[in-house]
Structures are given as structure tokens and as C-alpha cells.
Design a protein around this motif. Structure first.
Motif, PDB file in Angstrom:
ATOM      1  N   LEU A 133       1.242  -1.064  -0.266  1.00 14.00           N
ATOM      2  CA  LEU A 133       0.080  -0.169  -0.083  1.00 14.00           C
ATOM      3  C   LEU A 133       0.914   1.325  -0.126  1.00 14.00           C
ATOM      4  O   LEU A 133       1.984   1.350   0.685  1.00 14.00           O
ATOM      5  CB  LEU A 133      -0.831   0.295   1.247  1.00 14.00           C
ATOM      6  CG  LEU A 133      -1.671  -1.554   1.412  1.00 14.00           C
ATOM      7  CD1 LEU A 133      -2.289  -0.815   2.964  1.00 14.00           C
ATOM      8  CD2 LEU A 133      -2.794  -1.468   0.680  1.00 14.00           C
ATOM      9  N   PRO A 134       0.748   2.402  -0.763  1.00 16.57           N
ATOM     10  CA  PRO A 134       0.772   3.529  -0.213  1.00 16.57           C
ATOM     11  C   PRO A 134       0.614   4.373   0.942  1.00 16.57           C
ATOM     12  O   PRO A 134      -0.218   3.857   1.618  1.00 16.57           O
ATOM     13  CB  PRO A 134       0.187   4.408  -1.321  1.00 16.57           C
ATOM     14  CG  PRO A 134      -1.021   3.969  -1.665  1.00 16.57           C
ATOM     15  CD  PRO A 134      -0.912   2.147  -1.500  1.00 16.57           C
ATOM     16  N   LEU A 135       1.689   4.877   1.428  1.00 14.51           N
ATOM     17  CA  LEU A 135       1.613   5.737   3.095  1.00 14.51           C
ATOM     18  C   LEU A 135       0.045   7.173   2.293  1.00 14.51           C
ATOM     19  O   LEU A 135      -0.176   8.006   1.693  1.00 14.51           O
ATOM     20  CB  LEU A 135       2.637   6.575   3.056  1.00 14.51           C
ATOM     21  CG  LEU A 135       3.693   5.790   3.875  1.00 14.51           C
ATOM     22  CD1 LEU A 135       4.589   6.786   4.197  1.00 14.51           C
ATOM     23  CD2 LEU A 135       2.638   6.249   5.745  1.00 14.51           C
ATOM     24  N   ALA A 136      -1.398   6.751   2.548  1.00 20.60           N
ATOM     25  CA  ALA A 136      -1.930   7.777   2.457  1.00 20.60           C
ATOM     26  C   ALA A 136      -2.575   7.532   4.272  1.00 20.60           C
ATOM     27  O   ALA A 136      -3.144   6.746   4.839  1.00 20.60           O
ATOM     28  CB  ALA A 136      -2.840   6.933   1.480  1.00 20.60           C
ATOM     29  N   THR A 137      -4.061   8.532   4.400  1.00 22.90           N
ATOM     30  CA  THR A 137      -4.718   8.771   4.854  1.00 22.90           C
ATOM     31  C   THR A 137      -5.903   7.539   5.225  1.00 22.90           C
ATOM     32  O   THR A 137      -6.186   7.647   5.697  1.00 22.90           O
ATOM     33  CB  THR A 137      -5.509  10.373   5.139  1.00 22.90           C
ATOM     34  OG1 THR A 137      -5.634  10.197   3.574  1.00 22.90           O
ATOM     35  CG2 THR A 137      -4.763  11.045   4.450  1.00 22.90           C
ATOM     36  N   HIS A 286       1.990  -6.520  -7.520  1.00 26.30           N
ATOM     37  CA  HIS A 286       2.315  -4.971  -7.451  1.00 26.30           C
ATOM     38  C   HIS A 286       1.874  -4.187  -8.440  1.00 26.30           C
ATOM     39  O   HIS A 286       2.783  -4.408  -9.585  1.00 26.30           O
ATOM     40  CB  HIS A 286       3.663  -4.906  -6.911  1.00 26.30           C
ATOM     41  CG  HIS A 286       4.117  -5.403  -5.516  1.00 26.30           C
ATOM     42  ND1 HIS A 286       3.987  -4.611  -3.980  1.00 26.30           N
ATOM     43  CD2 HIS A 286       4.589  -6.800  -5.183  1.00 26.30           C
ATOM     44  CE1 HIS A 286       4.376  -5.521  -3.356  1.00 26.30           C
ATOM     45  NE2 HIS A 286       4.622  -6.662  -4.138  1.00 26.30           N
ATOM     46  N   SER A 287       1.128  -3.241  -7.957  1.00 28.24           N
ATOM     47  CA  SER A 287       0.702  -2.247  -9.515  1.00 28.24           C
ATOM     48  C   SER A 287       1.870  -1.103  -9.765  1.00 28.24           C
ATOM     49  O   SER A 287       2.092  -0.426  -9.051  1.00 28.24           O
ATOM     50  CB  SER A 287      -0.619  -1.583  -9.621  1.00 28.24           C
ATOM     51  OG  SER A 287      -1.133  -1.176 -10.604  1.00 28.24           O
ATOM     52  N   ASP A 288       1.606  -1.540 -11.068  1.00 30.71           N
ATOM     53  CA  ASP A 288       2.747  -0.131 -11.320  1.00 30.71           C
ATOM     54  C   ASP A 288       1.672   1.405 -11.750  1.00 30.71           C
ATOM     55  O   ASP A 288       1.707   2.306 -12.612  1.00 30.71           O
ATOM     56  CB  ASP A 288       3.156  -0.389 -12.556  1.00 30.71           C
ATOM     57  CG  ASP A 288       4.132  -0.912 -12.575  1.00 30.71           C
ATOM     58  OD1 ASP A 288       5.170  -0.910 -11.592  1.00 30.71           O
ATOM     59  OD2 ASP A 288       4.841  -1.900 -13.205  1.00 30.71           O
ATOM     60  N   ALA A 403      -4.250  -1.351 -17.743  1.00 30.12           N
ATOM     61  CA  ALA A 403      -2.520  -1.604 -17.664  1.00 30.12           C
ATOM     62  C   ALA A 403      -1.431  -2.188 -16.883  1.00 30.12           C
ATOM     63  O   ALA A 403      -0.503  -2.569 -17.237  1.00 30.12           O
ATOM     64  CB  ALA A 403      -2.627   0.190 -17.666  1.00 30.12           C
ATOM     65  N   ASP A 404      -2.048  -3.261 -16.156  1.00 29.05           N
ATOM     66  CA  ASP A 404      -1.671  -4.005 -15.415  1.00 29.05           C
ATOM     67  C   ASP A 404      -2.400  -5.340 -15.546  1.00 29.05           C
ATOM     68  O   ASP A 404      -1.212  -6.294 -15.439  1.00 29.05           O
ATOM     69  CB  ASP A 404      -2.168  -4.153 -13.966  1.00 29.05           C
ATOM     70  CG  ASP A 404      -0.992  -2.757 -13.006  1.00 29.05           C
ATOM     71  OD1 ASP A 404       0.078  -2.332 -13.888  1.00 29.05           O
ATOM     72  OD2 ASP A 404      -1.694  -2.520 -12.257  1.00 29.05           O
TER      73      ASP A 404
END
Length: 515
Positions: A133-137, A286-288, A403-404
Motif C-alpha cells: 500500500l502507499p502511505l495515504a490517509t 504489485h501494481s504500477d 494497464a497492469d
């Protein structure tokens, strides 16, 4: 011994706006339902909270209503499963059972500065290789850090081992199995995968990330599979000694309910937000292209199934906003009646970036916009633009999945849909048009509750295996695309243009002037 035909499974579906209890029979049919809404608390712009104690009280109420309406008692329940709004975080005192603060909801954006500080020079993908996961709220870990940093005495109590944390599944499981009197403190792999604290490959807590967030390991629940007996109902109440045997985040439960057991199978749930998940098999991918890597489910001792997910924050809640804040309708289904009074939106586009933009953009600086307005437009055009916004946002997620596709091996040939909004046929037709593939609605659209029931029933042998579940799934209606390719491309160009208008809105002036 009660015959299996007289036995049922109870699913507790704890959602963003309400809590439901659903009684399910062996054929996957819903026999009875109890439902109760809870308060949405908005202390400041961008802050969203729930009262965890109200949610627990409502849970007990709806369980009672469902059992009464089904005319059964606990002796006819083979098991209980839980599904829940994900990422919403609760911190409570383990000796008193009292939350130290309201639950901070997945839509809440107050943790942006925490996420920025954690990211540092590494950027928002700092933990992505470990957590998926990305760092997100959006995610639970930073919310827990905010509580420990901002509630008087909370950090000291946490470091002394006096506080517990969890997502809503953990809070309910702890209370259902006894609370302060021996309640089990656990979560399942799907909910753990939404905290930013779990290793996506080994399915255990990452001590380094927890340390970065200042979260003591003693607060964290034990991670278990999505389908096993966690404990039994507490000594008082309606579920005494009933096995509590299934737990999944709501979108993962919907995958079970839709029988998405093979690689490439996916579903899109239309609820408070929209969530499209595609099964990618037994290894994390993992997605780009802005998608999340998550655990789809883990059934007992079997290997986990993983998924790529595209999460959209605001879809059904946009309809609620039109009802509650604008007063254009008095009941959510009226949005379709209003929308069908015009042939199209007349060039009006609504981008509901109320909590920033989630997948595939991940832009916390965005805020909602209504663009293309002229004196020509009326409330019917607004209603139409609301429905179209839901479809456009899902199309962006599908575009990211495509796209992935090369690495995932996924080709979307149709889209299975579920959730409350799929009864809106105008929306479903526009979704098929803007995707260019058929949209398929199952006979039972409450697949989230159904998935929780399946997980619990599998754990106690009520269903023999996933083949049983697959046989229960059946198609209700299919929408074929009717829009030509040139028109579709023109629509999508204008949508992307509208999205661009929402970016870079949040800054210090907005924060200070309108807090």
C-alpha cells in the motif's frame, strides 16, 4: 440434533453508514435482515468519525431483529461471520472496554501530515514493497498514531500495555466473545492488510513499520485466517456459545459472495464508495498504475488468495450528499427518477473528491468540483452527473487494471457488480457503455453479507467447500454496452479534463481559513 435444513448462518455486516445482521440458509438465500444506521460525526472539514460504542450497541440490536424476523434462535445458528468497513480504526482500554476516542473512519483525511512525515524523502511508496500500500490517509495505521499523539494519556497507556487497537472487525470480535471478560483480540488477514502494518507476503506484523508509527506491538491483534473458529459468543446476550467463525473486510467478503475464486475473476461493489477487486492468485502482485495489493481472503489452512484493488472513496455517499446536504431528493432511489428526466448531463461533470482522490490517482490535495455549469442546467442534470461520476470513477480503475494486465494475466470480459446502487438500472447501463463490456448483476446483490456467512459456514462444515458456494451464485440481469467507441472516448476525455480541475486545491490557506 437439528437437521441442516433447519440450520442457518448469521452474518454481521458492519458498514460505513449502518450495521446489518443477515440470516442466510444453505442455498445462499437471505431469510431475514435487521438494520440500523449510526451517526456520522464530522468535527471538522475532512474529519469523519463514528462512535464505536454506538456501533456495538446497534450490532446487538440488529442481531435480535434478524433472529426475530427469521423466527429462529441461537440453537439454529451453525456459526456467525463478520464483515466490516475497512481501515476504520478503534483504540480502547482493555480493562474497561472504553474507547479512548471515536473511531476514525476510512474516509477521514486528518492524517495527511503524518503520512507526509513518515514518507520523508522516500515518498509515499516507502512501505509499498512490504505492505502493498502507499502511505495515504485511507489506511488504519496512521489513524492509530494520530490517536496516540493527540489524546491525553493515550501514548503512556499504550506503552504500558493498557490499550488495544483494531479495525471494526477486531472491536466487534472482542466484544462478541466477552470483551473485558475474556474477549479474543484478533483480526483476519484481509483487515490486517489494510493497516499499512502487515507484511503482505508473510502475513505478519512488520515491527519496523509499527515502530516508525510509534505503535506498541502489544496493541496489535493476532492475525488469523478469514475462516476459522475464533471463539464463541459471550456468556450473556443472544449468541451464547455460538461459534464466531468468519471475518473479512467488506470488499473481500463480496469476492466470496460473488464466488471470485479463479485468477482473473473480479467484482465491483457499489456502496458508500466503489471497490473493484480482481483475483491475482496465491502471490501478491504489485501494481504500477495506482492499484492496491491486498489479501483477497484466506480460508482456514489453505494458501491465501491475493487481489489487485481499485478503491473509489465517494459514490453512494455522493447520492447521500445530494439528499442530505442539497435536499434535491428525500430518498436515495429518487436519484434515478430525477436523472431519467433528461437524456444526458448536458455537459455537467461532478468529481466528488470529498476525501481527495483514491485509486488510481492517490491525490490527497484534490477536492470536489462541479464543472461545465451553465444557466441551462437543472437538478435533473445534477442527478445524471452524480450517477455518471460513479461510472467514470470505476472506469478509471478498470483502465488501471488493464494497464497492469500483462503482469497479472487479467482480461476483463465482463464486470460482476453488487451493492445497493446496482438496482439503479440507468447507472448500470451507463457503466456498461463507458466500460465497453457487459455488466452482470447476481440474483443476491447483498454479496458482502453473503461472503461473511460463507466464510463462517465453511469453518464449521455448514458448506463443504468453495464448490458449494459457486453453485449458489446465479445471474439476475446483464447490461450490454450500447455506446459507440467514438462517443465513449469523447466522454472519457471530458471526464479526465474535469478531474484535472480538482487537483492542487488543498493548501495552508484552505486549512487555516476553513478549519
Amino acid at each position: 440434533m437439528t437437521e441442516q435444513s433447519e440450520m442457518y448462518v448469521l452474518a454481521i455486516d458492519q458498514g460505513t453508514t449502518s450495521t446489518r445482521a443477515v440470516v442466510v440458509d444453505h442455498d445462499g438465500r437471505i431469510i431475514a435482515t435487521g438494520q440500523k444506521e449510526h451517526e456520522q460525526i464530522f468535527p471538522r472539514s475532512g474529519w469523519v468519525e463514528h462512535d464505536a460504542k454506538e456501533i456495538w450497541k446497534n450490532t446487538r440490536t440488529v442481531v435480535g431483529k434478524a433472529l426475530v424476523d427469521a423466527e429462529i434462535n441461537r440453537h439454529q445458528l451453525a456459526a456467525v461471520g463478520i464483515t466490516n468497513q475497512r481501515e476504520t480504526a478503534v483504540v480502547w482500554d482493555k480493562s474497561t472496554g472504553e474507547p479512548v476516542y471515536n473511531a476514525i473512519v476510512w474516509q477521514d483525511t486528518r492524517t495527511q501530515k503524518i503520512c507526509d512525515e513518515l514518507a520523508g524523502e522516500d515518498g509515499p511508496d516507502k512501505y509499498k514493497d512490504r505492505a502493498g500500500l502507499p502511505l495515504a490517509t485511507y489506511f488504519a495505521g496512521p489513524k492509530v498514531k494520530w490517536i496516540l499523539d493527540n489524546v491525553d494519556g493515550a501514548r503512556e497507556k499504550a506503552e504500558a500495555g493498557e490499550l488495544l487497537m483494531g479495525t471494526i472487525d477486531t472491536w466487534l470480535l472482542w466484544n462478541l466473545t466477552g470483551g473485558t471478560d475474556g474477549g479474543v483480540h484478533i483480526t483476519d488477514v484481509t483487515n490486517a492488510s489494510r493497516t499499512l502494518l502487515m507484511n503482505i507476503d508473510t502475513l505478519d506484523w512488520n515491527e519496523d513499520i509499527a515502530s516508525d508509527m510509534g505503535i506498541p506491538m502489544s496493541m496489535l491483534p493476532e492475525i488469523r485466517s478469514s475462516s476459522e473458529v475464533y471463539g464463541k459468543g459471550r456468556k450473556r446476550g443472544l449468541l451464547i456459545d455460538t461459534p464466531i467463525a468468519g471475518a473479512l473486510g467488506d470488499q473481500h467478503a463480496a469476492m466470496l459472495g460473488q464466488a471470485c475464486f479463479e485468477v482473473g475473476m473480479g467484482k465491483n461493489t457499489y456502496g458508500t464508495g466503489n471497490f473493484l477487486l480482481v483475483n491475482t492468485g496465491d502471490k501478491p502482485v504489485h501494481s504500477d498504475n495506482g492499484l492496491l495489493t491486498t489479501v483477497a481472503y484466506k480460508l482456514g489452512d489453505a494458501a491465501p488468495a491475493y487481489a489487485l484493488e481499485g478503491s473509489v472513496a465517494v459514490t453512494g455517499s455522493l447520492v447521500q450528499w445530494v439528499r442530505d446536504n442539497l435536499g434535491l431528493i428525500t430518498d436515495a432511489p429518487q436519484i434515478e427518477d430525477l436523472a431519467t428526466q433528461v437524456d444526458n448531463s448536458g455537459g455537467l461533470f461532478i468529481v466528488p473528491a470529498f476525501s481527495g482522490l483514491f485509486a488510481p490517482h492517490w491525490r490527497s490535495d484534490a477536492r470536489g468540483a462541479m464543472v461545465g455549469m451553465t444557466r441551462f442546467h437543472n437538478k435533473s442534470h445534477i442527478a445524471r452527473a452524480v450517477l455518471e461520476a460513479t461510472a467514470f470513477q470505476s472506469q478509471e480503475v478498470v483502465e488501471a487494471i488493464e494497464a497492469d494486465a500483462e503482469s497479472v494475466g487479467v482480461e476483463l470480459t465482463e464486470l460482476k457488480v453488487d451493492g445497493g446502487m446496482v438496482m439503479n438500472e440507468t447507472l448500470m447501463q451507463f457503466q456498461a457503455d463507458i466500460l465497453g463490456v457487459p455488466v452482470v448483476r447476481p440474483e443476491v446483490i447483498e454479496t458482502t453479507a453473503l461472503g461473511a456467512a460463507y466464510a463462517a459456514g465453511l469453518a464449521v462444515g455448514f458448506w463443504d467447500g468453495i464448490e458449494d458456494i459457486g453453485r449458489n451464485w446465479s445471474e439476475d440481469k446483464r447490461w450490454e454496452p450500447q455506446m459507440d467507441e467514438e462517443t465513449r472516448e469523447r466522454y472519457l476525455r471530458l471526464w479526465k479534463k474535469a478531474v484535472e480541475r480538482t487537483l492542487d486545491w488543498m493548501d495552508d490557506d484552505v486549512e487555516e481559513l476553513f478549519r
